[in-house]
Write an enzyme that holds these catalytic residues in place. Structure first.
Site, mmCIF file in Angstrom:
data_model
loop_
_atom_site.group_PDB
_atom_site.id
_atom_site.type_symbol
_atom_site.label_atom_id
_atom_site.label_comp_id
_atom_site.label_asym_id
_atom_site.label_seq_id
_atom_site.Cartn_x
_atom_site.Cartn_y
_atom_site.Cartn_z
ATOM 1 N N LYS A 1 33.237 42.923 42.688
ATOM 2 C CA LYS A 1 34.387 43.198 41.817
ATOM 3 C C LYS A 1 35.078 44.496 42.278
ATOM 4 O O LYS A 1 34.590 45.197 43.154
ATOM 5 C CB LYS A 1 33.932 43.279 40.353
ATOM 6 C CG LYS A 1 33.141 42.045 39.885
ATOM 7 C CD LYS A 1 34.014 40.817 39.715
ATOM 8 C CE LYS A 1 33.262 39.501 39.721
ATOM 9 N NZ LYS A 1 32.334 39.201 38.681
HETATM 10 C C1 LIG Z 1 31.597 38.083 37.920
HETATM 11 C C2 LIG Z 1 32.094 37.300 36.777
HETATM 12 C C3 LIG Z 1 31.345 37.136 35.606
HETATM 13 C C4 LIG Z 1 29.930 37.610 35.473
HETATM 14 O O1 LIG Z 1 29.727 38.940 35.775
HETATM 15 P P1 LIG Z 1 28.270 39.428 36.260
HETATM 16 O O2 LIG Z 1 28.392 40.920 36.200
HETATM 17 O O3 LIG Z 1 28.068 38.918 37.637
HETATM 18 O O4 LIG Z 1 27.283 38.888 35.297
HETATM 19 C C5 LIG Z 1 31.915 36.454 34.553
HETATM 20 N N1 LIG Z 1 33.145 35.933 34.645
HETATM 21 C C6 LIG Z 1 33.895 36.044 35.754
HETATM 22 C C7 LIG Z 1 35.260 35.453 35.782
HETATM 23 C C8 LIG Z 1 33.373 36.710 36.861
HETATM 24 O O5 LIG Z 1 34.102 36.787 37.984
#
Ligand SMILES: *Cc1c(COP(=O)(O)O)cnc(C)c1O
Length: 395
Positions: A189
Site C-alpha cells: 500500500k
Molecule cells: C489490502 C486490502 C485489504 C486488507 O488489508 P490488509 O492490511 O492486508 O489486511 C482490504 N481491502 C482492500 C481493498 C485492500 O486492498
C-alpha cells in the site's frame, strides 16, 4: 543491468529505520505512545475526528462491522471487484454479502449498482454498504452516501487503496459522507507499517466501540461497568484490578514498532503521492500509442487519486493473445504484474454460499485488467521499459 520490477513495493529510508529503532530502545513495544502518535498523524492527514490503529486492514474491516453491530439476518452490499477481505468482514459477523456490480472502465461501484444490489437482498435486511476506492480512485461518495442515507444504510469506505486521495474536495478518511473509513498499511500500500490498519470516523460512539473490540472487548472505564457489586468497593471506588467484558472482541492491536514506522511513513505521504502521480502520468503518455488495445483504467473526473496501483485494460482477444501468456512473457523480462481482482463473487466460498450472481461490469473489468509495476522508488525509464515490453509482448 536491468532490475526485476515488482508490481508494488515499499520505500523504507534511514529515518524510517531510526524511528523503529527508537521504539525498540524504549519501554513500550506495544500499548505505548507510538500508537497514539500514529493515530494523531493519521487524523491529521485524513482530516478525521478519530483514528483507531489496528493490526491490519482486514482487522479494521472486521472492527467496523462489529462497531455497527451487524450480524445474522443483515445484508451488506459489497462491490465484487475488491480484495476478498472487504466481503469477508461481513461474514465474520454472520451477515450476508450481497455483491454489487461495478463500472467496467473504472471498477468502481456507482449508485445504480447499489440500487440493483438492494433489490437482490432477498429476506436479509440491508444494513450497510462497503464502497471500495479501487486503485486510489474514489467512489462518488456524496451521491452514494446520500443514497445510503435515504435507504437507511451505514457506509464503511474501504479506503485501503486511497490514503491521500481527494474526492469532491474532501480527503478520504474524513468520513464526510460515511460512518467509517478503513485503511491498510501493508507494504504494498502507499504507506507501509509491516502489517497494520486503521479505522477513521467522525462518530464518538463508534470510535469507542472500535477501541473496545480492538482489545478483547475489555473496558476499565468505571462508567461502563455493568456489575457494580463486583466493580466497586464499599466506599464506591472501582476495585483496582477490575475490568469487564460485555461482548468478546479480539486482539487486533497495532504494536508501537509498527506504528513508529507508520508515523515516519505518513510524514512522506505527500511526496509519495506526487511521485506516484508522476509515474502514472508517464505511463499515460507512454501507453497512448498502444490505444485502443491498451488503455489506462477509466478516470473519474471529480477525484484526485493517490494512486495505489497502475491498472491498464487490455483487449487480449483483439491482440490475439491471453492474459496468462502476457503475464508470463513479462515475467521473463523481469516485470511482475498482477490482477486486481478476481471478482469476489466468483470465489468458491461465495459461489457455494450464494447462487451465482450475474455482474457483467465486474466480469468485463476483470477480463481486461492488468496491474503494471508502480512504486515510489521506480524510475521514469523503468516505466518506458515496462511499456516497451508490453508492446513487444502484444505484437
Ligand atoms: C489490502 C486490502 C485489504 C486488507 O488489508 P490488509 O492490511 O492486508 O489486511 C482490504 N481491502 C482492500 C481493498 C485492500 O486492498
Amino acid at each position: 543491468m536491468t532490475r526485476a520490477l515488482p508490481y508494488g513495493r515499499q520505500l523504507i529510508e534511514d529515518d524510517d529505520i531510526a524511528a523503529v529503532v527508537a521504539v525498540l530502545r524504549s519501554d513500550a513495544l506495544t500499548g505505548g505512545p507510538a500508537v497514539t502518535g500514529f493515530e494523531t498523524a493519521l487524523r491529521s492527514v485524513t482530516g478525521a475526528r478519530h483514528a483507531v490503529a489496528c493490526s491490519s486492514g482486514t482487522a479494521a474491516l472486521h472492527l467496523a462491522a462489529m462497531a455497527l453491530e451487524l450480524g445474522p439476518g443483515d445484508a451488506v452490499i459489497v462491490p465484487s471487484v475488491t480484495f476478498v477481505a472487504t466481503a469477508n468482514a461481513a461474514r465474520y459477523v454472520g451477515a450476508e454479502v450481497v455483491f454489487a456490480d461495478v463500472d467496467p472502465a473504472t471498477g468502481l461501484m456507482e449508485p445504480q449498482h447499489l440500487e440493483a444490489a438492494l433489490k437482490r437482498c432477498g429476506t436479509a435486511r440491508p444494513r450497510a454498504v462497503f464502497p471500495v476506492h479501487l486503485n486510489g480512485q474514489c467512489v462518488g461518495m456524496a451521491e452514494l452516501g446520500e443514497l445510503a442515507r435515504r435507504r437507511g444504510l451505514f457506509v464503511v469506505e474501504d479506503a485501503c487503496h486511497a490514503l491521500g486521495s481527494v474526492q469532491g474536495g474532501r480527503l478520504t478518511g474524513a468520513c464526510s459522507s460515511s460512518d467509517m473509513a478503513v485503511f491498510s498499511f501493508h507494504p504494498v500500500k502507499t504507506v507501509a507499517m509491516g502489517e497494520g490498519g486503521a479505522v477513521t470516523t467522525a462518530d464518538d460512539r463508534l470510535a469507542e466501540r472500535l477501541r473496545l473490540y480492538r482489545s478483547h472487548g475489555i473496558t476499565r472505564e468505571a462508567a461502563d461497568f455493568l456489575q457494580p457489586a463486583e466493580a466497586f468497593d464499599a466506599g464506591g471506588q472501582p476495585n483496582p484490578w477490575y475490568y469487564e467484558m460485555a461482548r468478546p472482541g479480539f486482539n487486533y492491536r497495532a504494536s508501537d514498532i509498527n506504528c513508529a514506522l507508520g508515523t515516519s511513513q505518513l510524514a512522506k505521504l505527500a511526496r509519495f503521492k506526487t511521485r506516484r502521480t508522476e509515474l502514472v502520468e508517464a505511463y499515460g503518455a507512454a501507453l497512448a500509442p498502444l490505444a485502443p488495445l491498451v488503455q489506462p483504467v477509466g478516470r473519474r473526473p471529480d477525484c484526485v487519486p493517490s494512486w495505489h496501483i497502475q491498472v491498464v485494460r487490455i483487449d487480449f482477444a483483439a491482440a490475439g493473445t491471453n492474459r496468462a501468456k502476457v503475464m508470463r512473457a513479462l515475467a521473463e523480462r523481469g516485470i511482475s504484474t498482477q490482477v486486481h481482482y478476481l471478482p469476489v463473487h466468483r470465489q468458491p466460498y461465495y459461489r457455494a454460499l450464494y447462487s451465482d450472481t450475474a455482474l457483467p461490469g465486474a466480469d468485463a473489468y476483470y477480463d481486461r485488467c492488468l496491474t503494471l509495476p508502480l512504486f515510489v522508488g521506480m524510475e521514469n525509464a523503468e516505466v518506458e521499459r515496462v511499456v516497451a515490453a508490453l508492446k513487444a509482448v502484444l505484437s
